[in-house]
Design a protein around this motif. Structure first.
Motif, short mmCIF file in Angstrom:
data_model
loop_
_atom_site.label_atom_id
_atom_site.label_comp_id
_atom_site.label_asym_id
_atom_site.label_seq_id
_atom_site.Cartn_x
_atom_site.Cartn_y
_atom_site.Cartn_z
N LEU A 179 0.72 -0.93 0.18
CA LEU A 179 0.07 -0.05 0.29
C LEU A 179 0.58 0.98 -0.22
CD1 LEU A 179 -2.97 -1.44 2.01
CD2 LEU A 179 -2.92 -0.99 -0.04
N ASN A 180 0.15 2.01 -0.88
CA ASN A 180 1.42 3.47 -0.67
C ASN A 180 0.29 4.39 -0.09
OD1 ASN A 180 2.30 5.74 -2.03
ND2 ASN A 180 2.05 5.43 -4.28
N ARG A 181 1.16 5.07 0.50
CA ARG A 181 0.68 6.19 1.16
C ARG A 181 0.24 7.67 0.96
NH1 ARG A 181 -1.15 4.96 6.90
NH2 ARG A 181 -0.82 7.82 6.63
N LYS A 182 0.28 7.46 -0.59
CA LYS A 182 0.07 8.54 -1.39
C LYS A 182 -0.63 8.85 -1.96
CE LYS A 182 3.18 11.60 0.38
NZ LYS A 182 3.09 12.77 1.51
N SER A 183 -1.35 7.16 -2.45
CA SER A 183 -2.68 7.15 -2.99
C SER A 183 -4.03 6.51 -2.35
CB SER A 183 -2.25 5.86 -3.47
OG SER A 183 -3.33 5.66 -4.96
N VAL A 184 -4.53 7.52 -2.86
CA VAL A 184 -6.28 6.68 -2.18
C VAL A 184 -7.19 7.17 -3.79
CG1 VAL A 184 -7.96 8.84 -0.56
CG2 VAL A 184 -5.52 8.98 -0.37
N ASN A 185 -8.37 6.31 -2.34
CA ASN A 185 -9.11 5.73 -3.65
C ASN A 185 -10.72 6.63 -3.03
OD1 ASN A 185 -7.91 4.17 -5.22
ND2 ASN A 185 -8.31 2.49 -4.15
N ILE A 186 -11.49 7.39 -4.16
CA ILE A 186 -13.39 7.22 -3.82
C ILE A 186 -13.99 6.53 -4.20
CG2 ILE A 186 -14.64 8.62 -4.59
CD1 ILE A 186 -13.61 11.05 -4.28
N ALA A 207 -1.22 16.91 0.62
CA ALA A 207 -0.72 16.14 1.04
C ALA A 207 -0.03 15.21 -0.03
CB ALA A 207 -1.03 14.87 1.98
N GLY A 208 0.04 15.81 -0.77
CA GLY A 208 0.72 14.89 -1.48
C GLY A 208 0.19 13.82 -2.56
N CYS A 209 -0.89 13.24 -1.47
CA CYS A 209 -1.34 12.06 -2.30
C CYS A 209 -2.25 12.49 -3.98
CB CYS A 209 -2.80 11.90 -1.85
SG CYS A 209 -2.05 11.93 0.32
N ASP A 210 -2.01 10.84 -5.12
CA ASP A 210 -2.99 10.98 -5.81
C ASP A 210 -4.09 10.35 -5.84
OD1 ASP A 210 -3.51 10.79 -8.93
OD2 ASP A 210 -2.69 8.31 -8.55
N LEU A 211 -5.34 10.95 -5.91
CA LEU A 211 -6.30 10.49 -6.19
C LEU A 211 -7.15 9.39 -7.47
CD1 LEU A 211 -9.26 10.29 -4.87
CD2 LEU A 211 -9.57 12.95 -6.00
N LYS A 212 -7.23 8.04 -6.92
CA LYS A 212 -7.80 7.81 -8.02
C LYS A 212 -9.21 7.10 -7.34
CE LYS A 212 -3.32 5.73 -8.47
NZ LYS A 212 -2.83 4.07 -8.45
N GLN A 213 -9.96 7.52 -9.42
CA GLN A 213 -11.66 6.85 -9.16
C GLN A 213 -11.93 6.42 -10.33
OE1 GLN A 213 -13.72 10.51 -8.24
NE2 GLN A 213 -12.31 11.60 -9.74
N ILE A 214 -12.90 5.08 -10.07
CA ILE A 214 -12.79 4.61 -10.99
C ILE A 214 -13.51 4.92 -12.39
CG2 ILE A 214 -15.51 4.04 -11.03
CD1 ILE A 214 -14.06 0.58 -11.25
N ALA A 215 -14.17 6.33 -12.10
CA ALA A 215 -14.87 6.89 -13.36
C ALA A 215 -13.46 7.62 -13.83
CB ALA A 215 -15.59 8.11 -12.80
N ASP A 216 -12.34 8.07 -13.59
CA ASP A 216 -10.96 7.70 -14.43
C ASP A 216 -10.08 6.79 -15.06
OD1 ASP A 216 -11.86 11.08 -13.60
OD2 ASP A 216 -10.41 10.67 -11.93
#
Length: 465
Positions: A179-186, A207-216
């Motif tokens: 798990l990557n502390r700089k990666s977050v999902n919706i 926080a330098g996090c990359d946001l990921k969501q399935i719609a993208d």
């Protein structure tokens, strides 16, 4: 002669002072309005990049899902297997599915990375061994992810609904990774959250996090990369179950930060996220002032026009109704058949402060014949040539103009002035309130073709209609 078997017919509406929480109307014969902007299982399944959907049911049931795929120009990602009378009589249902799926896959020009299989209620009635079907298909095609969907109308009111099940299984392809502390999902949203104008995403960026969501996600590999996120956020109630399953299965932390409209509640959720990310809180007082100005400006334009809200536009219509009423807007009606637990405080506030607020069902059988217009008189800003008030400013013009938020509210009130939105529209936080004020103003000033818009399925999806 037909007789009423439930006693006297119950009205499809209550004043909120007399309504019960969380279910104001009994579950009986239902009406389905022609407002089709909400997403169904076909639309949701198409979110999985590169996937191919296969529905197994009788011809009449398959008709609807076939049309949905065709209307969104996605027939190349869609197949059906028709269940006929002999399949039921001969008991070869498992073979029908296995052989049918095999034939479909062998005829496709390229094997898809994922197949979403949709058995139906007839397979439950027949006691079909669906787990065995999946075992055989997975052993035959180990390179394909088989996702367990269900087109199961008998479970719409009990247990896990087909919509909930598919949203859960949509993430079944995510696997255990570092798990990557700089990666977050919706998780659980069908519509993408705006990554720019949003306090939630602002905190993630800080926080330098990359946001990921399935719609993208455009490719299957992008979808699989969601496995790396250490944190899953859910913003809609229907997203809670998928995120809870991922937390248990993959060890991803889950925070439920639902879309809401109360300033203190928004601050509370954003502070939870800020603490989790280890970043400073946002200067909320500035954002609140911006919301106040946006709502004031919208009120200047909209005036005392009657406003109706429905639950398909916003998961918490009572919260939005309360916000608007507190700022002088004339919300007179909410269309909803039940309320989620988070709305109880707003429900009680509205009962106390606006007891005359009308709660209307959307599925009560009597809604089929209810008048499609607002019968009262609204105070509107009308410059119509046939208006009796020539100044056209905040006048009781008699045209009964209604501003609706949501397609069902627009349909039932017969208005062309409405905010065309489903599932919260990707709005969140203080910026979401400001955007809602902007959308309400636009809807008030620009009439829409309601009949044309609400018949298009899956708002936000491509439509050839």
């Amino acid at each position: 002669m037909l007789k009423m078997i439930h006693g006297a017919a119950e009205a499809p509406y209550h004043l909120i002072a007399e309504a019960a929480f969380p279910v104001p109307f009994p579950s009986r014969l239902e009406y389905n309005s022609p407002a089709h902007g909400t997403w169904n299982i076909v639309h949701i399944g198409m979110l999985l990049p590169g996937s191919h959907q296969i529905y197994i049911c009788t011809g009449n049931c398959n008709r609807g899902v076939v049309l949905t795929a065709a209307e969104m120009n996605a027939s190349d990602r869609f197949s059906t297997i028709t269940v006929k009378e002999n399949n039921i009589l001969e008991g070869d249902m498992e073979d029908l599915i296995i052989d049918g799926v095999t034939e479909i896959l062998e005829k496709l020009p390229k094997k898809p990375p994922a197949v979403i299989l949709f058995p139906s209620c007839v397979h439950r009635f027949m006691g079909c061994d669906i787990p065995m079907v999946y075992r055989i298909l997975r052993s035959r095609y180990p390179e394909i992810l088989f996702v367990e969907g269900y087109m199961d109308c008998i479970l719409q009111k009990a247990g896990v609904t087909p919509d909930q099940r598919l949203r859960r299984e949509l993430y079944s392809g995510l696997t255990k990774r570092l798990l990557n502390r700089k990666s977050v999902n919706i998780i659980g949203n069908t519509l993408r959250i705006d990554k720019e104008e949003n306090e939630l995403t602002e905190l993630l960026r800080s926080a330098g996090c990359d946001l990921k969501q399935i719609a993208d996600c455009k490719t299957f590999e992008e979808y699989l990369s969601m496995s790396e996120s250490y944190l899953n956020l859910t913003l809609l109630p229907i997203g809670k179950m998928p995120a809870e399953v991922l937390e248990e299965r993959l060890g991803m932390k889950h925070l439920y930060l639902p879309q809401c409209f109360g300033y203190e509640e928004i601050i509370g959720y954003l502070e939870i996220l800020a603490e989790e990310l280890g970043v400073p809180a946002i200067p909320y007082q500035e954002r609140i002032q911006t919301c106040e100005e946006a709502l004031k400006q919208a009120k200047t334009v909209i005036g005392n026009t009657p406003i109706a809200i429905d639950y398909t536009a916003i998961p918490r219509p009572l919260g939005l109704a309360r916000l608007l009423l507190e700022h002088g807007f004339q919300v007179f009606r909410v269309y909803a058949d039940s309320f989620i637990p988070e709305e109880e405080a707003d429900f009680k506030w509205l009962q106390q402060h606006v007891p005359e607020l009308e709660i209307y069902s959307t599925i009560h059988a009597a809604m089929r014949v209810m008048p499609r217009e607002y019968e009262g008189k609204g105070t509107v800003d009308c410059k119509s040539a046939d208006c009796g008030n020539k100044d056209g400013k905040n006048a009781d013009c008699g045209k009964n103009k209604v501003l609706a938020i949501g397609q069902k509210a627009a349909y039932f009130t017969g208005t062309g002035y409405f905010v065309n939105m489903v599932e919260g529209g990707g709005l969140y936080g203080f910026s979401g309130i400001c955007k809602m004020a902007e959308l309400m103003t636009e809807a008030f000033l620009q009439e829409k073709d309601t009949e044309d818009l609400i018949k298009r399925k899956g708002l936000g999806c491509e439509s050839c209609i």
